[in-house]
Design a protein around this motif. Structure first.
Motif, mmCIF file in Angstrom:
data_model
loop_
_atom_site.group_PDB
_atom_site.id
_atom_site.type_symbol
_atom_site.label_atom_id
_atom_site.label_comp_id
_atom_site.label_asym_id
_atom_site.label_seq_id
_atom_site.Cartn_x
_atom_site.Cartn_y
_atom_site.Cartn_z
ATOM 1 N N TRP A 157 0.604 -1.121 0.010
ATOM 2 C CA TRP A 157 -0.084 0.146 -0.107
ATOM 3 C C TRP A 157 0.830 1.187 0.103
ATOM 4 O O TRP A 157 0.523 2.250 -0.490
ATOM 5 C CB TRP A 157 -0.920 0.055 1.054
ATOM 6 C CG TRP A 157 -0.255 0.223 2.722
ATOM 7 C CD1 TRP A 157 0.389 -0.611 3.310
ATOM 8 C CD2 TRP A 157 0.036 1.337 3.185
ATOM 9 N NE1 TRP A 157 0.877 -0.078 4.647
ATOM 10 C CE2 TRP A 157 0.780 1.314 4.337
ATOM 11 C CE3 TRP A 157 -0.412 2.937 3.033
ATOM 12 C CZ2 TRP A 157 1.137 2.263 5.249
ATOM 13 C CZ3 TRP A 157 -0.288 3.744 3.935
ATOM 14 C CH2 TRP A 157 0.682 3.508 4.835
ATOM 15 N N THR B 206 -8.411 2.744 -2.941
ATOM 16 C CA THR B 206 -9.331 1.632 -2.800
ATOM 17 C C THR B 206 -8.376 0.261 -3.117
ATOM 18 O O THR B 206 -8.600 -0.797 -2.303
ATOM 19 C CB THR B 206 -10.257 1.753 -3.997
ATOM 20 O OG1 THR B 206 -11.095 3.099 -3.742
ATOM 21 C CG2 THR B 206 -11.120 0.477 -4.201
ATOM 22 N N ALA B 207 -7.592 0.521 -3.998
ATOM 23 C CA ALA B 207 -6.833 -0.825 -3.887
ATOM 24 C C ALA B 207 -5.705 -1.077 -2.958
ATOM 25 O O ALA B 207 -5.621 -2.341 -2.610
ATOM 26 C CB ALA B 207 -5.563 -0.492 -5.215
ATOM 27 N N LEU C 6 -7.745 -2.901 -0.437
ATOM 28 C CA LEU C 6 -8.054 -4.319 -0.641
ATOM 29 C C LEU C 6 -6.785 -4.989 -0.740
ATOM 30 O O LEU C 6 -6.793 -6.132 -0.964
ATOM 31 C CB LEU C 6 -8.741 -4.164 -2.213
ATOM 32 C CG LEU C 6 -10.132 -3.599 -2.261
ATOM 33 C CD1 LEU C 6 -10.585 -3.641 -3.647
ATOM 34 C CD2 LEU C 6 -10.961 -4.104 -1.161
ATOM 35 N N THR C 7 -5.639 -4.480 -0.580
ATOM 36 C CA THR C 7 -4.486 -5.144 -0.508
ATOM 37 C C THR C 7 -4.375 -6.302 0.653
ATOM 38 O O THR C 7 -4.562 -5.754 1.830
ATOM 39 C CB THR C 7 -3.159 -4.267 -0.405
ATOM 40 O OG1 THR C 7 -3.454 -3.471 -1.785
ATOM 41 C CG2 THR C 7 -1.946 -5.198 -0.634
#
Length: 268
Positions: A3, A168-169, A172-173
């Motif tokens: 992240w 957002t990514a 979700l990591t």
């Protein structure tokens, strides 16, 4: 800690795009005019209202001037613009240099597709002379410097979307809890800062330099705003509307089709 990579991308995009917007806005606010030229611009801004051709150039550049000439000649029965995308000369005597350029571009046969006529009129000496006068008066930007600002605003908008996507990514990591103490709140704060930066830059740009004209200087934009108000008024004039807003202001669908070139494309 993947992240963190997303965070670096988000911060980099936000910082670069915002710096680019600041530089473009600075160039727009001070296009390199000397003190004497600045005084001339102020006198011009306080002077008479813009002509239709000047309005068209400041609002849309050389091609807007060509469109205005074509619409003017059509409405005054000196030119016939067919929905098929062809222009036919009705009166071969142009009333000004731009109209005479249009007639010459159509050629001795008296008929031509509209697209090359528009291109020739936009590149004509008469339009370049008009641009030079407006630049010398401080009302226009040399070479249409405004597109840099439009591009910079779009870049900031893209950066804002990228920041949201990176955030957002990151959420979700897998394994992000190891770097955030089991909570996504600190991560949201880190991604929220570049998002606030980009959205704040867009808000300031909208208040300070909107509309993002591609051709008018700040002094020219003030005069253009007066013309825009007239085009939106109760006594709307179609030529003023075309000068300010372009072909989309034309009410006649056949004329819009002619200037849009759809008919010419259908004939090929």
């Amino acid at each position: 800690m993947l992240w963190v990579l997303f965070l670096l991308v988000a911060w980099g995009a936000a910082a670069i795009s915002c710096v680019r917007l600041c530089l473009a806005a600075a160039r727009l606010g001070d296009p390199g005019a000397s003190p004497g030229e600045a005084r001339q611009a102020r006198r011009a801004a306080d002077g008479p209202e813009l002509t239709l051709y000047e309005t068209a150039f400041l609002a849309g550049g050389p091609h807007r001037v060509a469109d205005l000439a074509l619409v003017t000649m059509h409405l005054r029965r000196r030119l016939l613009l067919a929905h098929t995308g062809w222009a036919t000369v009705v009166d071969p005597d142009g009333r000004d240099d731009v109209e005479r350029t249009v007639i010459r571009a159509i050629g001795p046969q008296g008929q031509s597709p509209i697209a090359p006529v528009r291109a020739a009129a936009a590149a004509a000496d008469a339009v370049r002379a008009l641009a030079d006068r407006l630049v010398a008066a401080g009302l226009a930007l040399p070479g249409g410097a405004g597109p840099d600002l439009v591009t910079a605003v779009r870049a900031v908008r893209g950066a804002a979307l990228l920041v949201a996507a990176m955030g957002t990514a990151a959420l979700l990591t897998p394994g992000r809890e190891q770097g955030t103490g089991g909570s996504g709140v600190p991560m949201l704060v880190w991604f929220g800062l570049p998002l606030v930066l980009t959205l704040g830059a867009l808000a300031i740009a909208r208040m300070e330099v909107h509309p993002y004209s591609s051709w008018a200087s700040p002094a020219g934009q003030r005069l253009l705003d007066v013309r825009t108000a007239a085009a939106d008024g109760p006594e709307d004039d179609v030529l003023v509307a075309v000068a300010v807003r372009g072909v989309r202001a034309v009410a006649d669908p056949a004329l819009r089709a002619a200037l849009g070139g759809r008919g010419a494309r259908n004939m090929r």
